[in-house]
Structure formats: structure tokens, C-alpha cells
Write a protein that holds these residues in place. Structure first.
Motif, mmCIF file in Angstrom:
data_model
loop_
_atom_site.group_PDB
_atom_site.id
_atom_site.type_symbol
_atom_site.label_atom_id
_atom_site.label_comp_id
_atom_site.label_asym_id
_atom_site.label_seq_id
_atom_site.Cartn_x
_atom_site.Cartn_y
_atom_site.Cartn_z
ATOM 1 N N ARG A 21 0.834 -1.200 0.000
ATOM 2 C CA ARG A 21 0.000 0.000 0.000
ATOM 3 C C ARG A 21 0.874 1.259 0.000
ATOM 4 N N GLY A 22 0.574 2.170 -0.908
ATOM 5 C CA GLY A 22 1.349 3.402 -0.994
ATOM 6 C C GLY A 22 2.607 3.286 -1.833
ATOM 7 N N SER A 23 2.890 2.097 -2.334
ATOM 8 C CA SER A 23 4.084 1.887 -3.152
ATOM 9 C C SER A 23 3.740 2.069 -4.627
ATOM 10 N N ALA A 24 4.523 2.862 -5.324
ATOM 11 C CA ALA A 24 4.269 3.109 -6.749
ATOM 12 C C ALA A 24 4.468 1.834 -7.569
ATOM 13 N N GLY A 25 5.433 1.008 -7.166
ATOM 14 C CA GLY A 25 5.728 -0.213 -7.912
ATOM 15 C C GLY A 25 4.769 -1.347 -7.638
#
Length: 259
Positions: A21-25
Motif C-alpha cells: 500500500r502506498g508503493s508506486a511499484g
């Protein structure tokens, strides 16, 4: 517990989503991280030390070494990840342990499911790379149907046993990562068992990871695999799973007070 198994996947899915969660990848990191490790290892062992895989018939050179390394690393990281996270499994799910009545073994099953998602993605990447270089698909890939349940049984044994012990022995969360780091070099990840010197070969035979790693690599690359001797480590894993469950049941009454 079997009646409650459908509950394990929602727990696993929750933790997978929370992890990225919150990770661009997002889930792409599950692929990028091991591929980056393989690139570094291949550069060092093949580019610097000019390592070649003993018994390999392909002419792919460094790429062949990197892919064989990747195949072994997939298995090792799958088991090591479960072992490291299992030591705090009950503490990390304290609310469920204290307030919800359900088979706590499902937390271990959910952990294995989480790791299985990453393992499946990594195997898909390896399969695509082998197809690209013309080394697959091969009929020996069917051996993966025997290898994966073996790996899951080993993961479950570690997850259930270490989750139970981790409540009572908090130092395990520091000890297990150190042990797995050393075990990486005592597993046939960077080399095959056949290429190891005799004293090291004895240690490899005692390592429960050796046979599944060799089986997975044999499946991907069509190498020979000794099925007869592999029955002993397989039996050991099944006995360890039964022992881990018995230990979990014995220690379970104290979990709520310790997390």
C-alpha cells in the motif's frame, strides 16, 4: 482446521495489500528485488570469477548461470521469508489472537499463501526467460507439481513451529535471519550438489532445502534428479510438519498472554 481453510486467503490478501500500500511499484517489487539480486550475483560469480555451472550443456554462458542461480534463489527466498516472518507471526496479529476465536494455525497458512503469490510471480518470470532463450517449455516442468507441495510442507513446518516458539523465545526474530543468511551459502543455490567438495556435500545432504532446490532446478532445466535418495528428506519434512503442529497445539494456550 480444514473447515476454516477458506478464511486463510482473505488474511493473506489483506497482508499482501498492506505490504504494498502506498508503493508506486506495487507487486512489481516482488519481481524486481530478486531479479536485481540475480543480476548482482551473476555479475560477481560469472563476470568476475568466471563461474560456470557444472554439467550444463547449454551455450548460454553467463545467462545460463544467472537463470540457474535464480531458480535456486526462488526456493531459498520463499522458505527464508516464511521463517523470518513466522517468528513474529502471533505478535503481528495480536488482535486476532486475543479477540477472535478461530484456528490460529490459519495465520501460518496465510503467511505461506502470501509468499506463494510472490513465488508464483518469480516462477512465471523464469519460465518466460527460458522460453525467450529457447530452453522451454519442457516436459520436466511437470516435476514442479511435485516440488511445490514439498516446498509448501517445509514452509508450513517452519511457519507453525517458529510462530509457536517465537511467542516464548523473542530472540528468535533476530537469530533466524542470521541463520538463514549463513544457510544461503550452505544450500545448492550458487552451485550444484555434484560440484561441491566432499565435506560440503555431507552438509548439503543434511540441509532440508537441498533436495527441493535441486528438484526445482532439474525441473526447469531438464537435469537428472535422483528420486530415490530424495524420499528421505521428504519424509523428514513431513515428520517435521507433524512435530511442529504438535508443538503449536501444546504451546497455543499461552499465546494470548504473551503477544
Amino acid at each position: 482446521m480444514i473447515d476454516h481453510l477458506p478464511l486463510a486467503w482473505p488474511l493473506a490478501k489483506r497482508d499482501i495489500l498492506a505490504r504494498y500500500r502506498g508503493s508506486a511499484g506495487g507487486l512489481a517489487w516482488a519481481l524486481l528485488a530478486p531479479l536485481a539480486m540475480v543480476a548482482v550475483y551473476a555479475l560477481v560469480f560469472q563476470g568476475v570469477f568466471r563461474a560456470r555451472w557444472t554439467g550444463s550443456a547449454t551455450n548460454a554462458g553467463g545467462l545460463d548461470y544467472a537463470l540457474r542461480l535464480f531458480a535456486g534463489l526462488i526456493v531459498f527466498t520463499a522458505v527464508a521469508d516464511v521463517a523470518a516472518r513466522a517468528t513474529r507471526l502471533m505478535q503481528d496479529n495480536a488482535n486476532l489472537v486475543k479477540r477472535v476465536v478461530f484456528p490460529l494455525e490459519l495465520l501460518a497458512v496465510a503467511l505461506v499463501m502470501q509468499v506463494a503469490v510472490h513465488t508464483g510471480l518469480q516462477m512465471a518470470v523464469l519460465a518466460m526467460l527460458l522460453v525467450v532463450i529457447g530452453e522451454g517449455p519442457a516436459w520436466t516442468w511437470l516435476w514442479l507439481l511435485a516440488a511445490w507441495p514439498w516446498i509448501i510442507a517445509l514452509q508450513l513446518a517452519l511457519a507453525i513451529g517458529l510462530a509457536a516458539l517465537g511467542c516464548y523465545l523473542r530472540d528468535l526474530q533476530h537469530i533466524v535471519p542470521l541463520v538463514t543468511s549463513g544457510l544461503l551459502f550452505l544450500s545448492p543455490v550458487f552451485y550444484s550438489t555434484a560440484a561441491a567438495p566432499e565435506p560440503l556435500r555431507v552438509l548439503l545432504q543434511l540441509n532440508p532445502l537441498s533436495a527441493p532446490i535441486e528438484l526445482v532446478r532439474a525441473a526447469w532445466f531438464g537435469d537428472a534428479f535422483a528420486w530415490g535418495p530424495a524420499l528421505w528428506p521428504l519424509a523428514g519434512v513431513l515428520l517435521a510438519l507433524l512435530a511442529a503442529h504438535a508443538l503449536f497445539v501444546r504451546l497455543r494456550p499461552g499465546f494470548a498472554d504473551l503477544v
